[in-house]
Scaffold this motif. Structure first.
Motif, PDB file in Angstrom:
ATOM      1  N   ASN A 164     -36.297  93.643 -51.053  1.00  7.15           N
ATOM      2  CA  ASN A 164     -36.887  92.396 -50.565  1.00  7.15           C
ATOM      3  C   ASN A 164     -36.080  91.768 -49.424  1.00  7.15           C
ATOM      4  O   ASN A 164     -35.873  90.551 -49.395  1.00  7.15           O
ATOM      5  CB  ASN A 164     -37.027  91.391 -51.717  1.00  7.15           C
ATOM      6  N   THR A 165     -35.656  92.579 -48.482  1.00  8.46           N
ATOM      7  CA  THR A 165     -34.801  92.098 -47.391  1.00  8.46           C
ATOM      8  C   THR A 165     -35.367  92.421 -46.009  1.00  8.46           C
ATOM      9  O   THR A 165     -35.246  91.610 -45.095  1.00  8.46           O
ATOM     10  CB  THR A 165     -33.393  92.712 -47.523  1.00  8.46           C
ATOM     11  N   ASP A 210     -39.051  87.130 -48.505  1.00  3.32           N
ATOM     12  CA  ASP A 210     -38.008  86.816 -49.482  1.00  3.32           C
ATOM     13  C   ASP A 210     -36.602  86.869 -48.892  1.00  3.32           C
ATOM     14  O   ASP A 210     -35.623  86.648 -49.610  1.00  3.32           O
ATOM     15  CB  ASP A 210     -38.090  87.784 -50.673  1.00  3.32           C
ATOM     16  N   ASN A 211     -36.501  87.140 -47.599  1.00  2.00           N
ATOM     17  CA  ASN A 211     -35.194  87.177 -46.951  1.00  2.00           C
ATOM     18  C   ASN A 211     -34.850  85.767 -46.453  1.00  2.00           C
ATOM     19  O   ASN A 211     -35.552  85.223 -45.602  1.00  2.00           O
ATOM     20  CB  ASN A 211     -35.220  88.153 -45.772  1.00  2.00           C
ATOM     21  N   PRO A 212     -33.787  85.135 -46.957  1.00  2.00           N
ATOM     22  CA  PRO A 212     -33.452  83.767 -46.544  1.00  2.00           C
ATOM     23  C   PRO A 212     -33.110  83.646 -45.062  1.00  2.00           C
ATOM     24  O   PRO A 212     -33.178  82.546 -44.505  1.00  2.00           O
ATOM     25  CB  PRO A 212     -32.247  83.416 -47.418  1.00  2.00           C
ATOM     26  N   ALA A 213     -32.773  84.747 -44.406  1.00  2.00           N
ATOM     27  CA  ALA A 213     -32.447  84.699 -42.979  1.00  2.00           C
ATOM     28  C   ALA A 213     -33.691  84.759 -42.090  1.00  2.00           C
ATOM     29  O   ALA A 213     -33.606  84.556 -40.877  1.00  2.00           O
ATOM     30  CB  ALA A 213     -31.507  85.850 -42.616  1.00  2.00           C
ATOM     31  N   ASN A 214     -34.845  85.011 -42.693  1.00  2.00           N
ATOM     32  CA  ASN A 214     -36.092  85.110 -41.938  1.00  2.00           C
ATOM     33  C   ASN A 214     -36.513  83.747 -41.397  1.00  2.00           C
ATOM     34  O   ASN A 214     -36.586  82.776 -42.149  1.00  2.00           O
ATOM     35  CB  ASN A 214     -37.185  85.672 -42.854  1.00  2.00           C
ATOM     36  N   GLU A 215     -36.775  83.670 -40.094  1.00  2.00           N
ATOM     37  CA  GLU A 215     -37.252  82.438 -39.468  1.00  2.00           C
ATOM     38  C   GLU A 215     -38.588  82.715 -38.796  1.00  2.00           C
ATOM     39  O   GLU A 215     -38.717  83.667 -38.030  1.00  2.00           O
ATOM     40  CB  GLU A 215     -36.243  81.929 -38.431  1.00  2.00           C
TER      41      GLU A 215
END
Length: 387
Positions: free
Chosen positions: A345-346, A367-372
């Motif tokens: 999920n990255t 689900d990647n917290p770095a995704n903008e």
């Protein structure tokens, strides 16, 4: 007359550029893995553009490193400069009219002034450049029993190959998947050539493997990559890799199983319920894209291990954003050098490509917290020798 003038200009020098590309590649034969330092390469997008693309195509020339981004919904190509990380051009194509492009399903960049636009299932094939002007409409008739060229830049990649006036393209057999048999595939081929001057098409000699459906019905998709004077084919449900010459004449078969897949593949039973069929299509063991890294002289084979799903909602999410995958690394002779399992999920592997800096893989997974949402961002992976 306009079409012949443009095509003649395209052919003059185009093939020599293709043959010279990657001439400084390495010859890596030692065990390898993929490694990233975690730094991101981010490209700005406008409010009308998703950070997940319908297809990405890199291109390298004397002026720098470039990335073409396909937006099917807008019938649009965007051109990014990878070095300055800026959007350089937007090419929006009308769907109707004398320069209309009914739909763009995939592209092939021969040169910056010679870009092929493919439609599927329609048989539209156009030639354009970075101005977005249609330079030629190429009319052709595909072989009976075979689809229009299936050029897709996001999943089962298979870059067309131009040799003289012949454009070699991937095709799909016109069969019913749920009932397909070995007999149905006996006269079907993987590719055909389109003469871009005359529109005539010629089937290659590259067949489906004779034992491909030995255990039952499987999906028929495959990816294709070129290295030197060879083509390498990777099927969705086959551990082996197949090799032909540039005209599609078979030459070799290589065993190249992923350590993360089961020995046998799931097959489809006729009349299966919907969830079972969707699991077969989307959640079972499979191979997807095969990319050749011309800068390092290796192949990357993307591997998707089986995923447990309980309902249609999970399948819907999995259809667009895979939970887990691995990347195999193979040398030019298709010896397996290593395999790197990516964190779950990255990443979005459908938006991955090779440049001189390494293997770029999109982080645009929800689900990647770095995704903008307003950036198209990639993590860059490099080869690391395993000691």
């Amino acid at each position: 007359m306009k079409n012949y003038y443009v095509i003649a200009f395209l052919l003059c020098g185009g093939l020599s550029l293709l043959q010279s590309c990657g001439s400084g590649q390495e010859n890596i034969t030692t065990p390898q893995e993929l490694e990233s330092d975690g730094q991101l390469v981010s490209l700005p997008i406008d409010s009308q553009t998703s950070n997940v693309s319908d297809g990405l195509v890199p291109y390298q020339d004397e002026n720098g490193s470039w990335l073409f981004k396909l937006n099917m919904m807008n019938n649009e190509l965007q051109l990014y400069n990878l070095e300055s990380k800026t959007l350089e051009e937007k090419m929006i194509f009308d769907k109707e009219g004398p320069e209309g492009v009914p739909n763009i399903s995939g592209i092939h960049v021969q040169r910056m002034d010679s870009i092929f636009l493919f439609g599927f299932p329609l048989q539209n094939l156009q030639l354009t450049d970075t101005s977005g002007r249609i330079k030629a409409n190429i009319k052709y008739e595909g072989p009976v029993g075979h689809s229009a060229p299936f050029v897709h830049n996001a999943f089962f990649t298979a870059d067309p190959i131009l040799s003289g006036a012949q454009l070699l393209v991937k095709t799909r057999p016109e069969v019913e998947l749920a009932k397909v048999t070995t007999e149905d595939l006996a006269d079907k081929k993987l590719t055909y050539s389109i003469n871009i001057k005359t529109g005539e098409s010629t089937l290659s000699d590259m067949p489906y493997p004779s034992d491909y459906l030995e255990d039952g019905v499987k999906q028929l998709d495959f990816s294709m990559a070129k290295v030197g004077d060879r083509l390498v084919y990777s099927f969705i449900s086959d551990h082996k890799l197949y090799v032909s010459d540039l005209k599609g004449n078979p030459t070799d078969t290589i065993q190249a199983k992923s350590q993360y897949l089961n020995s046998s593949f799931v097959t489809l039973t006729e009349g299966a319920e919907r969830l079972t069929t969707l699991k077969f299509l989307i959640a079972s063991d499979r191979y997807e894209r095969l990319l050749y890294d011309e800068f390092r002289g290796v192949f990357y084979r993307f591997v998707f291990p089986e995923v447990e799903v309980q309902n249609i909602e999970e399948i819907t999410q999995l259809r667009r954003f895979p939970r887990k995958f691995a990347v195999m690394i193979l040398d030019k002779d298709l010896n397996v050098l290593g395999e790197t399992l990516m964190p779950e999920n990255t990443y979005y592997p459908g938006n991955s490509f090779v440049s001189k800096d390494g293997l770029f893989i999109s982080i645009s997974h929800p689900d990647n917290p770095a995704n903008e949402e307003d950036l198209m961002s990639f993590e860059v992976f490099k080869l690391k020798e395993i000691e």
